[in-house]
Design an enzyme around this catalytic site. Structure first.
Site, PDB file in Angstrom:
ATOM      1  CG  HIS A  58      73.394  88.210  68.812  1.00 39.55           C
ATOM      2  ND1 HIS A  58      74.337  88.089  67.793  1.00 39.55           N
ATOM      3  CD2 HIS A  58      73.591  87.137  69.531  1.00 39.55           C
ATOM      4  CE1 HIS A  58      75.113  87.003  67.895  1.00 39.55           C
ATOM      5  NE2 HIS A  58      74.640  86.330  69.037  1.00 39.55           N
TER       6      HIS A  58
HETATM    7  C1  T46 Z   1      76.650  83.753  68.843  1.00 34.93           C
HETATM    8  C2  T46 Z   1      77.915  84.304  68.640  1.00 34.93           C
HETATM    9  C3  T46 Z   1      79.075  83.799  69.373  1.00 34.93           C
HETATM   10  C4  T46 Z   1      73.035  80.018  60.769  1.00 34.93           C
HETATM   11  O1  T46 Z   1      72.146  79.658  59.613  1.00 34.93           O
HETATM   12  N1  T46 Z   1      73.212  78.862  61.571  1.00 34.93           N
HETATM   13  C5  T46 Z   1      73.739  78.966  62.554  1.00 34.93           C
HETATM   14  O2  T46 Z   1      74.172  78.013  63.433  1.00 34.93           O
HETATM   15  C6  T46 Z   1      74.531  80.307  63.009  1.00 34.93           C
HETATM   16  C7  T46 Z   1      75.384  80.511  64.320  1.00 34.93           C
HETATM   17  C8  T46 Z   1      74.349  81.445  62.066  1.00 34.93           C
HETATM   18  N2  T46 Z   1      73.626  80.975  60.950  1.00 34.93           N
HETATM   19  C9  T46 Z   1      73.320  82.134  60.167  1.00 34.93           C
HETATM   20  C10 T46 Z   1      72.684  83.557  60.693  1.00 34.93           C
HETATM   21  C11 T46 Z   1      73.426  84.597  59.953  1.00 34.93           C
HETATM   22  O3  T46 Z   1      72.647  85.001  58.593  1.00 34.93           O
HETATM   23  O4  T46 Z   1      74.712  82.706  59.755  1.00 34.93           O
HETATM   24  C12 T46 Z   1      74.574  84.102  59.603  1.00 34.93           C
HETATM   25  C13 T46 Z   1      75.773  85.007  60.478  1.00 34.93           C
HETATM   26  O5  T46 Z   1      75.414  84.556  62.076  1.00 34.93           O
HETATM   27  P1  T46 Z   1      75.597  85.817  63.076  1.00 34.93           P
HETATM   28  O6  T46 Z   1      75.580  87.095  62.243  1.00 34.93           O
HETATM   29  O7  T46 Z   1      74.443  85.630  64.031  1.00 34.93           O
HETATM   30  O8  T46 Z   1      76.897  85.381  63.610  1.00 34.93           O
HETATM   31  P2  T46 Z   1      77.688  86.037  64.832  1.00 34.93           P
HETATM   32  O9  T46 Z   1      79.225  85.501  64.810  1.00 34.93           O
HETATM   33  O10 T46 Z   1      77.550  87.468  64.968  1.00 34.93           O
HETATM   34  O11 T46 Z   1      77.014  85.427  65.946  1.00 34.93           O
HETATM   35  C14 T46 Z   1      77.277  83.883  66.108  1.00 34.93           C
HETATM   36  C15 T46 Z   1      76.067  83.338  66.651  1.00 34.93           C
HETATM   37  O12 T46 Z   1      75.310  83.517  65.803  1.00 34.93           O
HETATM   38  C16 T46 Z   1      75.562  83.588  68.071  1.00 34.93           C
HETATM   39  O13 T46 Z   1      74.535  82.617  68.525  1.00 34.93           O
HETATM   40  O14 T46 Z   1      76.359  83.709  70.200  1.00 34.93           O
HETATM   41  O15 T46 Z   1      78.517  83.561  66.990  1.00 34.93           O
END
Ligand code: T46
Length: 142
Positions: A58
Protein backbone atom coordinates in the site's frame (compact mmCIF):
# COMPACT_ATOMS: atom_id res chain seq x y z
CA UNK A 1 21.44 -1.07 5.06
CA UNK A 2 21.53 1.19 2.02
CA UNK A 3 23.38 4.55 2.24
CA UNK A 4 21.16 6.61 -0.05
CA UNK A 5 17.51 6.37 -1.01
CA UNK A 6 16.70 7.29 -4.58
CA UNK A 7 12.92 6.87 -4.34
CA UNK A 8 11.01 10.19 -4.04
CA UNK A 9 9.53 11.12 -0.64
CA UNK A 10 11.80 8.71 1.21
CA UNK A 11 15.03 9.24 3.12
CA UNK A 12 17.31 7.80 5.78
CA UNK A 13 17.11 8.83 9.44
CA UNK A 14 20.06 8.14 11.76
CA UNK A 15 19.26 7.74 15.44
CA UNK A 16 21.57 8.86 18.20
CA UNK A 17 22.70 5.99 20.39
CA UNK A 18 24.88 5.35 23.40
CA UNK A 19 26.95 2.20 23.39
CA UNK A 20 27.23 1.07 27.01
CA UNK A 21 29.00 -2.19 26.12
CA UNK A 22 28.65 -4.76 27.65
CA UNK A 23 25.59 -3.30 29.38
CA UNK A 24 23.54 -2.53 26.27
CA UNK A 25 22.84 0.27 23.82
CA UNK A 26 20.45 3.14 24.38
CA UNK A 27 18.86 4.50 21.21
CA UNK A 28 16.98 7.81 21.02
CA UNK A 29 14.42 9.39 18.71
CA UNK A 30 13.13 12.89 19.43
CA UNK A 31 10.46 14.96 17.76
CA UNK A 32 11.86 17.91 15.76
CA UNK A 33 15.34 16.36 15.96
CA UNK A 34 15.58 12.88 14.45
CA UNK A 35 11.80 12.64 13.98
CA UNK A 36 10.69 15.44 11.61
CA UNK A 37 6.97 15.34 12.53
CA UNK A 38 4.82 15.38 15.67
CA UNK A 39 4.42 11.75 16.81
CA UNK A 40 0.78 10.71 17.21
CA UNK A 41 1.16 6.92 17.14
CA UNK A 42 3.60 4.07 17.25
CA UNK A 43 3.13 0.40 16.53
CA UNK A 44 5.39 -2.59 16.22
CA UNK A 45 5.27 -5.82 14.26
CA UNK A 46 6.81 -9.00 15.68
CA UNK A 47 6.32 -12.80 15.67
CA UNK A 48 7.17 -12.96 11.98
CA UNK A 49 7.44 -16.73 11.82
CA UNK A 50 6.03 -17.20 8.32
CA UNK A 51 9.02 -17.05 5.95
CA UNK A 52 6.63 -16.23 3.08
CA UNK A 53 4.84 -13.35 4.84
CA UNK A 54 4.33 -10.24 2.74
CA UNK A 55 3.14 -7.05 4.44
CA UNK A 56 2.53 -3.52 3.24
CA UNK A 57 1.35 -3.51 -0.40
CA UNK A 58 0.00 0.00 0.00
CA UNK A 59 0.87 3.70 -0.03
CA UNK A 60 -0.40 6.53 2.13
CA UNK A 61 -1.99 9.76 0.96
CA UNK A 62 -0.73 11.97 3.79
CA UNK A 63 0.74 9.88 6.59
CA UNK A 64 4.44 10.25 7.42
CA UNK A 65 6.23 7.41 9.14
CA UNK A 66 9.65 6.26 10.22
CA UNK A 67 10.18 2.52 9.86
CA UNK A 68 12.85 0.92 12.03
CA UNK A 69 13.99 -2.67 12.15
CA UNK A 70 15.02 -2.84 15.80
CA UNK A 71 15.87 -6.54 15.71
CA UNK A 72 16.63 -9.04 12.94
CA UNK A 73 16.13 -8.05 9.32
CA UNK A 74 13.68 -7.72 6.45
CA UNK A 75 13.50 -6.33 2.94
CA UNK A 76 11.68 -3.05 2.38
CA UNK A 77 10.70 -2.48 -1.26
CA UNK A 78 9.87 1.13 -2.13
CA UNK A 79 8.30 2.48 -5.29
CA UNK A 80 7.38 6.10 -6.08
CA UNK A 81 5.72 5.14 -9.36
CA UNK A 82 8.91 5.74 -11.35
CA UNK A 83 11.81 4.52 -9.26
CA UNK A 84 11.92 1.28 -7.29
CA UNK A 85 14.44 0.38 -4.61
CA UNK A 86 15.03 -2.61 -2.36
CA UNK A 87 16.40 -1.77 1.07
CA UNK A 88 17.78 -4.37 3.44
CA UNK A 89 16.59 -3.29 6.87
CA UNK A 90 19.11 -4.71 9.34
CA UNK A 91 20.39 -1.73 11.31
CA UNK A 92 18.44 -0.74 14.45
CA UNK A 93 20.00 2.75 14.48
CA UNK A 94 18.93 3.69 10.95
CA UNK A 95 15.31 4.23 9.99
CA UNK A 96 13.57 4.95 6.72
CA UNK A 97 11.44 8.09 6.69
CA UNK A 98 8.50 7.77 4.32
CA UNK A 99 6.36 10.71 3.35
CA UNK A 100 3.24 10.54 1.21
CA UNK A 101 2.69 8.44 -1.89
CA UNK A 102 5.37 5.78 -1.57
CA UNK A 103 4.27 2.23 -2.34
CA UNK A 104 5.86 -0.12 0.19
CA UNK A 105 6.16 -3.88 0.42
CA UNK A 106 7.83 -5.69 3.33
CA UNK A 107 9.07 -9.26 2.98
CA UNK A 108 11.83 -11.79 3.79
CA UNK A 109 11.53 -11.25 7.52
CA UNK A 110 13.94 -13.05 9.82
CA UNK A 111 11.97 -14.89 12.52
CA UNK A 112 13.47 -12.59 15.18
CA UNK A 113 12.55 -9.45 13.23
CA UNK A 114 10.88 -6.63 15.16
CA UNK A 115 9.68 -3.59 13.21
CA UNK A 116 8.93 -0.36 15.04
CA UNK A 117 7.02 2.38 13.27
CA UNK A 118 6.42 5.94 14.46
CA UNK A 119 3.65 7.79 12.69
CA UNK A 120 2.50 11.37 12.23
CA UNK A 121 -1.19 10.56 12.59
CA UNK A 122 -3.74 8.14 13.99
CA UNK A 123 -4.79 5.08 12.02
CA UNK A 124 -7.23 6.02 9.25
CA UNK A 125 -8.09 3.45 6.60
CA UNK A 126 -9.14 6.35 4.31
CA UNK A 127 -5.46 7.42 4.10
CA UNK A 128 -4.44 4.07 2.57
CA UNK A 129 -4.16 3.32 -1.14
CA UNK A 130 -4.18 -0.47 -1.29
CA UNK A 131 -4.54 -0.94 -5.02
CA UNK A 132 -1.39 -0.47 -7.17
CA UNK A 133 -3.24 0.78 -10.28
CA UNK A 134 -5.09 3.29 -8.11
CA UNK A 135 -1.71 4.37 -6.66
CA UNK A 136 -0.30 5.01 -10.16
CA UNK A 137 -3.39 7.11 -11.05
CA UNK A 138 -3.21 8.93 -7.70
CA UNK A 139 0.40 10.08 -8.17
CA UNK A 140 -0.31 11.27 -11.73
CA UNK A 141 -3.14 13.50 -10.50
CA UNK A 142 -1.38 14.64 -7.34
C1 T46 B 1 2.68 0.78 6.99
C2 T46 B 1 3.44 -0.45 7.28
C3 T46 B 1 4.90 -0.19 7.46
C4 T46 B 1 -5.00 -0.64 13.00
O1 T46 B 1 -6.16 -0.87 13.37
N1 T46 B 1 -4.29 0.38 13.57
C5 T46 B 1 -3.02 0.68 13.19
O2 T46 B 1 -2.41 1.61 13.74
C6 T46 B 1 -2.42 -0.12 12.15
C7 T46 B 1 -1.00 0.18 11.69
C8 T46 B 1 -3.14 -1.13 11.59
N2 T46 B 1 -4.40 -1.40 12.02
C9 T46 B 1 -5.13 -2.55 11.46
C10 T46 B 1 -5.48 -2.42 9.97
C11 T46 B 1 -5.46 -3.85 9.50
O3 T46 B 1 -6.72 -4.46 9.71
O4 T46 B 1 -4.27 -3.68 11.56
C12 T46 B 1 -4.45 -4.53 10.44
C13 T46 B 1 -3.12 -4.79 9.77
O5 T46 B 1 -2.67 -3.58 9.14
P1 T46 B 1 -1.93 -3.58 7.74
O6 T46 B 1 -2.39 -4.70 6.91
O7 T46 B 1 -2.05 -2.20 7.14
O8 T46 B 1 -0.41 -3.85 8.21
P2 T46 B 1 0.90 -3.73 7.33
O9 T46 B 1 1.98 -4.38 8.13
O10 T46 B 1 0.69 -4.20 5.94
O11 T46 B 1 1.20 -2.15 7.25
C14 T46 B 1 1.56 -1.45 8.41
C15 T46 B 1 0.82 -0.10 8.46
O12 T46 B 1 -0.60 -0.33 8.37
C16 T46 B 1 1.23 0.81 7.34
O13 T46 B 1 0.79 2.13 7.61
O14 T46 B 1 3.18 1.70 6.36
O15 T46 B 1 2.97 -1.21 8.40
Amino acid sequence: MVKKIKVKNASIIKLQFFNDFPDGNLVIGEEKKSVPFPIKRFYFINSLFNKKAIRGLHAHKKLQQIILCINGSFELHLDDGQTKQKILMNDPYTGVYLRAAVWRVMKKFSSDCVILVVASDYYRESDYIRDYQHFLKYIKND
